[in-house]
Enzyme design. Structure first.
Site, PDB file in Angstrom:
ATOM      1  N   HIS A 124       0.871  -1.182   0.000  1.00  0.00           N
ATOM      2  CA  HIS A 124       0.000   0.000   0.000  1.00  0.00           C
ATOM      3  C   HIS A 124       0.908   1.232   0.000  1.00  0.00           C
ATOM      4  CE1 HIS A 124      -2.812   2.927   1.822  1.00  0.00           C
ATOM      5  NE2 HIS A 124      -3.797   2.093   1.557  1.00  0.00           N
ATOM      6  N   ASP A 201       2.674  -4.717   8.132  1.00  0.00           N
ATOM      7  CA  ASP A 201       1.459  -3.923   7.951  1.00  0.00           C
ATOM      8  C   ASP A 201       0.283  -4.890   8.064  1.00  0.00           C
ATOM      9  OD1 ASP A 201      -0.790  -2.699   6.905  1.00  0.00           O
ATOM     10  OD2 ASP A 201       0.228  -1.828   5.162  1.00  0.00           O
ATOM     11  N   GLN A 204      -4.906  -5.294   6.658  1.00  0.00           N
ATOM     12  CA  GLN A 204      -5.890  -6.191   6.039  1.00  0.00           C
ATOM     13  C   GLN A 204      -5.883  -7.573   6.687  1.00  0.00           C
ATOM     14  OE1 GLN A 204      -8.159  -5.306   3.865  1.00  0.00           O
ATOM     15  NE2 GLN A 204      -7.357  -3.305   3.332  1.00  0.00           N
ATOM     16  N   LYS A 227     -10.931  -0.608   9.907  1.00  0.00           N
ATOM     17  CA  LYS A 227     -11.067  -1.787   9.038  1.00  0.00           C
ATOM     18  C   LYS A 227     -11.405  -3.035   9.841  1.00  0.00           C
ATOM     19  CE  LYS A 227      -8.099   0.069   5.446  1.00  0.00           C
ATOM     20  NZ  LYS A 227      -6.835  -0.006   4.718  1.00  0.00           N
ATOM     21  N   CYS A 365      -4.748   2.438  -3.816  1.00  0.00           N
ATOM     22  CA  CYS A 365      -3.543   2.925  -3.122  1.00  0.00           C
ATOM     23  C   CYS A 365      -2.378   1.969  -3.292  1.00  0.00           C
ATOM     24  CB  CYS A 365      -3.790   3.162  -1.637  1.00  0.00           C
ATOM     25  SG  CYS A 365      -5.024   4.390  -1.286  1.00  0.00           S
TER      26      CYS A 365
HETATM   27  C1  LIG Z   1      -5.875   0.714   4.514  1.00  0.00           C
HETATM   28  C2  LIG Z   1      -4.484   0.239   4.474  1.00  0.00           C
HETATM   29  C3  LIG Z   1      -3.437   1.020   4.960  1.00  0.00           C
HETATM   30  C4  LIG Z   1      -3.643   2.417   5.460  1.00  0.00           C
HETATM   31  O1  LIG Z   1      -4.518   2.451   6.550  1.00  0.00           O
HETATM   32  P1  LIG Z   1      -5.126   3.834   7.058  1.00  0.00           P
HETATM   33  O2  LIG Z   1      -6.245   3.391   7.935  1.00  0.00           O
HETATM   34  O3  LIG Z   1      -5.594   4.585   5.849  1.00  0.00           O
HETATM   35  O4  LIG Z   1      -4.058   4.529   7.799  1.00  0.00           O
HETATM   36  C5  LIG Z   1      -2.164   0.504   4.917  1.00  0.00           C
HETATM   37  N1  LIG Z   1      -1.926  -0.722   4.456  1.00  0.00           N
HETATM   38  C6  LIG Z   1      -2.907  -1.517   3.991  1.00  0.00           C
HETATM   39  C7  LIG Z   1      -2.573  -2.894   3.499  1.00  0.00           C
HETATM   40  C8  LIG Z   1      -4.216  -1.063   3.980  1.00  0.00           C
HETATM   41  O5  LIG Z   1      -5.185  -1.833   3.501  1.00  0.00           O
END
Ligand SMILES: *Cc1c(COP(=O)(O)O)cnc(C)c1O
Length: 407
Positions: A124, A201, A204, A227, A365
């Site tokens: 991302h 990260d 997801q 999320k 993104c």
């Molecule tokens: C949504 C997302 C982000 C960013 O998260 P924010 O809530 O916008 O800070 C980073 N990495 C992944 C894989 C995402 O899906």
């Protein structure tokens, strides 16, 4: 054995009862943000009606109960991801801020010119740009783990990227654009053989897979509340105590200090060193309610249900003429990205919206992922625990209708 009562779960989400363009809402944009159960919505109202007050400051009653509630969430997060210490849980604005904290603070202190940071081809933007900014500032370099045409990372290539200069590895657990689930434990172990710390990260992953940061051995782990059925404006950076203690603070301000004079300021201890200023108090507190909600159902049960739904949706979508799936990894989670020959993803999204079906179209993104597949974007269907096979059927009908109009 816990049972999965889909009707009960759907009834918990008020928004699922509304119509969009005269049709019942079918919400398949969960990778962008999930809907909120009434347990979370009610908790937000309760916060403002009953306890609104600043945290970590007042001696008065309301400030104490809001501080306690905020700190209860920290312990719920700690238990949810199996962290060793509660002060290893930094409450942030979201994943983006969590990654930026590591890039700024760890990067500023420990990464220098000619050093290297390894990320992957499926990141991302929020796990690319903070590192690029650091590289611009420090003269360090990004190395990128390549992926194959199914959207799986090349682990042999990853191994060969390490050198004396490698200072940090940062990659996603689950790709938001492809749905790929990466072999996280194996990748962390490889980095640790080279004594290199790893940031994962988890934006997801946190709502789909049980996370145990101690068992993974991960050094930093980032995710967002919105999320995982929680409020926006809150997220988490988990970091190993030893690393967090070594890092300089992020922003300066209230709450992150012990003593301030014009000559010298001493910083507060963990976790407050990284939490300058008034946080998003209500979101912080109600993230705890989102965790309670997920735990009341059980991530193991959620995962089984979502896997079945993913398989069903993938198989129904395969019936569509001219469909090409982008991301066909052997191990996937809750995201289906696709294009249809000769049709722009945006046009599909617009027609589906008229039918009450919310999907995402575009680059999600993750422009480098789109470049790797040589496409401008995809249609993305991303699932949550409240989605159903009936909704998948509505999507398929809508898609067939859209394609009759567009092809
Ligand atoms: C949504 C997302 C982000 C960013 O998260 P924010 O809530 O916008 O800070 C980073 N990495 C992944 C894989 C995402 O899906």
């Amino acid at each position: 054995m816990r049972t999965f009562d889909i009707e009960q779960i759907r009834a918990d989400f008020p928004i699922l009862g509304r119509e969009v363009n005269g049709r019942p809402l079918v919400y398949f944009d969960n990778g962008a943000t999930t809907q909120k159960p009434k347990q979370v919505i009610d908790a937000i109202t309760r916060y403002y009606a009953d306890m609104n007050s600043n945290v970590h400051r007042g001696v008065h009653y309301l400030s104490q109960i809001s501080t306690d509630a905020f700190e209860v969430t920290r312990r719920k997060v700690q238990a949810f991801i199996h962290a060793k210490h509660e002060h290893e849980i930094i409450i942030t604005k979201g994943t983006t801020e969590a990654i930026n904290i590591v890039a700024s603070c760890y990067g500023r202190a420990f990464i220098n010119a000619e050093d290297e940071i390894i990320i992957s081809a499926m990141e991302h933007h929020s796990n690319i740009v903070p590192w690029q900014m650091l590289c611009d500032e420090k003269g360090c370099k990004l190395r990128v783990i390549p992926m194959n045409d199914r959207g799986e990372l090349d682990i042999e290539a990853y191994k060969s990227l390490f050198s004396e200069r490698t200072k940090l590895v940062s990659f996603t657990y689950v790709s938001n654009a492809l749905g790929t689930v990466n072999p996280v434990k194996e990748m962390i172990d490889i980095a640790h053989e080279h004594d290199v710390p790893v940031l994962v990260d988890g934006a997801q992953a946190i709502q789909h897979v049980a996370i145990d940061v101690e068992a993974l051995g991960v050094d930093f782990f980032a995710f967002s509340g919105h999320k995982m059925y929680g409020p926006t404006g809150v997220g988490v950076l988990y970091g190993k105590e030893e690393l967090l203690n070594k890092m300089p603070p992020y922003q300066g301000g209230g709450d992150m200090i012990k003593d301030v004079t014009f000559e010298k300021t001493t910083y507060n201890e963990l976790p407050f060193k990284f939490e300058a200023g008034t946080p998003n108090i209500e979101a912080g507190i109600c993230l705890g309610d989102a965790i309670d909600y997920i735990e009341s159902i059980g991530l193991d049960v959620i995962k089984d249900y979502e896997e079945e739904l993913l398989a069903y949706a993938t198989s129904r979508l395969s019936e569509i003429d001219g469909i090409r799936f982008i991301g066909t990894a052997a191990h996937k989670s809750s995201v289906i990205s696709f294009v249809v020959d000769g049709v722009h993803p945006y046009d599909i999204g617009v027609i589906l919206d008229k039918l009450g079906v919310a999907v995402r179209t575009g680059h999600h993104c993750a422009q480098p992922v789109m470049n790797a597949f040589d496409i401008p974007g995809t249609v993305r269907v991303s699932l949550a625990m409240y989605n159903t096979k009936e909704e998948v059927d509505i999507l398929i009908e809508g898609l067939q209708r859209a394609l009759r109009m567009l092809v």
